[in-house]
Design an enzyme around this catalytic site. Structure first.
Site, PDB file in Angstrom:
ATOM      1  N   ASP A  85       0.824  -1.439   0.036  1.00  0.00           N
ATOM      2  CA  ASP A  85      -0.218   0.345  -0.422  1.00  0.00           C
ATOM      3  C   ASP A  85       0.800   1.392   0.277  1.00  0.00           C
ATOM      4  O   ASP A  85       1.812   1.187   0.727  1.00  0.00           O
ATOM      5  CB  ASP A  85      -0.904  -0.069   1.810  1.00  0.00           C
ATOM      6  CG  ASP A  85      -1.625  -1.162   1.454  1.00  0.00           C
ATOM      7  OD1 ASP A  85      -1.833  -1.942   0.653  1.00  0.00           O
ATOM      8  OD2 ASP A  85      -2.182  -1.022   2.550  1.00  0.00           O
ATOM      9  N   HIS A 141       4.946  -7.653  -0.154  1.00  0.00           N
ATOM     10  CA  HIS A 141       4.910  -8.755  -1.044  1.00  0.00           C
ATOM     11  C   HIS A 141       5.145  -9.049  -2.486  1.00  0.00           C
ATOM     12  O   HIS A 141       5.720  -8.022  -2.293  1.00  0.00           O
ATOM     13  CB  HIS A 141       2.901  -9.109  -0.611  1.00  0.00           C
ATOM     14  CG  HIS A 141       2.431  -8.861   0.198  1.00  0.00           C
ATOM     15  ND1 HIS A 141       0.912  -9.967   0.377  1.00  0.00           N
ATOM     16  CD2 HIS A 141       2.099  -7.896   1.054  1.00  0.00           C
ATOM     17  CE1 HIS A 141       0.743  -9.547   2.463  1.00  0.00           C
ATOM     18  NE2 HIS A 141       1.392  -8.272   2.503  1.00  0.00           N
ATOM     19  N   SER A 226       8.878   3.392   4.520  1.00  0.00           N
ATOM     20  CA  SER A 226      10.255   3.548   4.200  1.00  0.00           C
ATOM     21  C   SER A 226       9.266   3.422   2.701  1.00  0.00           C
ATOM     22  O   SER A 226       8.649   3.533   1.927  1.00  0.00           O
ATOM     23  CB  SER A 226      10.852   2.266   3.742  1.00  0.00           C
ATOM     24  OG  SER A 226      12.437   2.682   3.787  1.00  0.00           O
TER      25      SER A 226
END
Length: 263
Positions: A85, A141, A226
Site C-alpha cells: 500500500d 508482498h 520506507s
C-alpha cells in the site's frame, strides 16, 4: 533554511539512533503508545488481523498483518502488482540506465542495484517508486508469480525517504540501506528494492521464504515507514496509463502487464 534542515537530518540519520528506536519499539515499554500511534496517523485498526489490545509492542502492531481478504490480488498471471500500500513518488521508463526526475533527482540503476552484473538487464526497463507512510500497512508482498533468483542486503544510511528526503538529500534511494530481491517472471526479471529509512531499524524477509512465490505472497516487511522501488527488465512492461506520480495504490493492484519482447 534548507541547508540547516539537511544538516539536522544528517545528524539525526545515524544507525545507532535507528537501533535505539527499534529496540524501544520492540520492548513492552512501547505498548502504551500503540493507541496514540494509531490515532495520530489515522490507522484503520479495524483492518488489523488482531484487536489493538492484543499487540504486545509498538513494533508488533506496526508490522501487523491484515484480516484475510482485505486486499484483492489481481489474478492475471501476466500482471505486475503493487507489493505494498503506497503512494507513487516516481515512475517512468529507465533511460540508458537512469531513473529520471524522482523528486527532481536522477538515479542510476547501477547504484540502486549495488553495481550488480544484472544491471544491464534493466537499462531500458520501467520503474516505480512506492512510498509507505506511517499510516500504511507495512508488509511487502511479491509483485509477480515467479522464482526468487537472488537476494542481497546492502548496508547504508538511514536518511528519510519522505518528500524532504527525496528532494533535498543526495540520492537517498541508492545511499540508504537496501534489501534487493531479484525475481524471474515468465516474461523476464523484476528487481524489488526495499529501501530503509530514518527510524527503520531493519528490513526483514518473512521466515522460511520459499524460492517460488505467487503474486501477493508474503515477501518481507519494514519496521517503520520506507519505500519500495520496482524495476522491470528491458522492454517487458506495459504500464497502466492512468497511473501518475501521486497516485495511491494498494497491495495486489495491477501496475501494468508483463509480456516477453515481441509478444
Amino acid at each position: 533554511m534548507k541547508p540547516l534542515f539537511r544538516l539536522l537530518t544528517e545528524l539525526s540519520s545515524r544507525k545507532w539512533i535507528s537501533r535505539m528506536t527499534g529496540s524501544f519499539s520492540k520492548s513492552a515499554a512501547s505498548r502504551p503508545l500503540i493507541p496514540w500511534f494509531a490515532r495520530t496517523y489515522g490507522i484503520p485498526v479495524e483492518d488489523a488481523e488482531k484487536a489493538i489490545a492484543e499487540y504486545a509492542t509498538l513494533n508488533e502492531f506496526f508490522t501487523r498483518r491484515l484480516k484475510p481478504g482485505l486486499r484483492l490480488i489481481e489474478p492475471d498471471p501476466s500482471a505486475l502488482v503493487s507489493p505494498v500500500d503506497a503512494v507513487i513518488t516516481g515512475m517512468g521508463p529507465v533511460d540508458s540506465g537512469q531513473m529520471l526526475q524522482v523528486k527532481g533527482q536522477d538515479y542510476t540503476i547501477e547504484e540502486l542495484l549495488n553495481r550488480s552484473p544484472r544491471t544491464i538487464n534493466y537499462d531500458r526497463g520501467f520503474f516505480f517508486v512506492l512510498y509507505l507512510s506511517p499510516t500504511d500497512y507495512h508488509r511487502i508482498h511479491s509483485p509477480i508469480t515467479g522464482e526468487v533468483l537472488e537476494k542481497e542486503h546492502v548496508p547504508g544510511k538511514v536518511y528519510p525517504v519522505n518528500e524532504f528526503g527525496l528532494r533535498h538529500m543526495k540520492r537517498v534511494l541508492s545511499r540508504n540501506e537496501r534489501l534487493i530481491t531479484v525475481m524471474e517472471h515468465d516474461a523476464g526479471e523484476v528487481a524489488v528494492v526495499k529501501v530503509g529509512a530514518m527510524n527503520v531499524s531493519s528490513i526483514q524477509y518473512v521466515d522460511a521464504l520459499p524460492s517460488i512465490l505467487k503474486a501477493g505472497d508474503d515477501l518481507a516487511y519494514f519496521e517503520f515507514g520506507s519505500t519500495v522501488v520496482l524495476v522491470t527488465e528491458n522492454d517487458i512492461l506495459t504500464p497502466r496509463t492512468d497511473l501518475t506520480v501521486g497516485s495511491k495504490v494498494r497491495m495486489g493492484e495491477r501496475l501494468g502487464t508483463l509480456k516477453r519482447p515481441g509478444h
